[in-house]
Design an enzyme around this catalytic site. Structure first.
Site: not given
Length: 114
Positions: A30, A87, A93-95, A100-102
């Site tokens: 990230d 998210n 919280g998705q931007s 995708h996974l964090h």
């Protein structure tokens, strides 16, 4: 998707610090880490949100999770603990609108997260 930054990373149009790749999944660091270890695990196929993954293609979600688990083991953070987050949409919280996974690790993570 021509405007999707994650699609561009998956197709190598944009550079990223990639740590894993196969035919279906890419994992990379990230740009704005929220923990000492902060990777993003994405499918190469574009799905805008979790809501857009059809049941017929749900196996990709399992592959994202097992990839994150394997990366945690490879990075030596699995035993201490890690968090995997996805998210969905703005209030979730998705931007970036490509699922995708964090994978977060390397420090004590608190709850609730935000």
């Amino acid at each position: 998707m021509t405007d999707c930054i994650f699609c561009k990373i998956a197709s190598k149009e944009v550079n990223a610090r990639i740590v894993f790749e196969n035919e279906r999944v890419v994992a990379f660091h990230d740009l704005f880490p929220a923990a000492p270890t902060h990777l993003l695990v994405i499918p190469k196929q574009h799905y805008t949100t979790l809501n857009d993954v059809p049941a017929s293609e749900a196996l990709i979600l399992g592959e994202l999770m097992t990839t994150a688990s394997q990366l945690a083991a490879d990075l030596g953070v699995a035993e201490d603990g890690y968090r995997v987050v996805m998210n969905c949409n703005g209030n979730g919280g998705q931007s970036v609108y490509h699922i995708h996974l964090h994978l977060l690790a390397g420090r004590k993570l608190t709850w609730p997260p935000g």
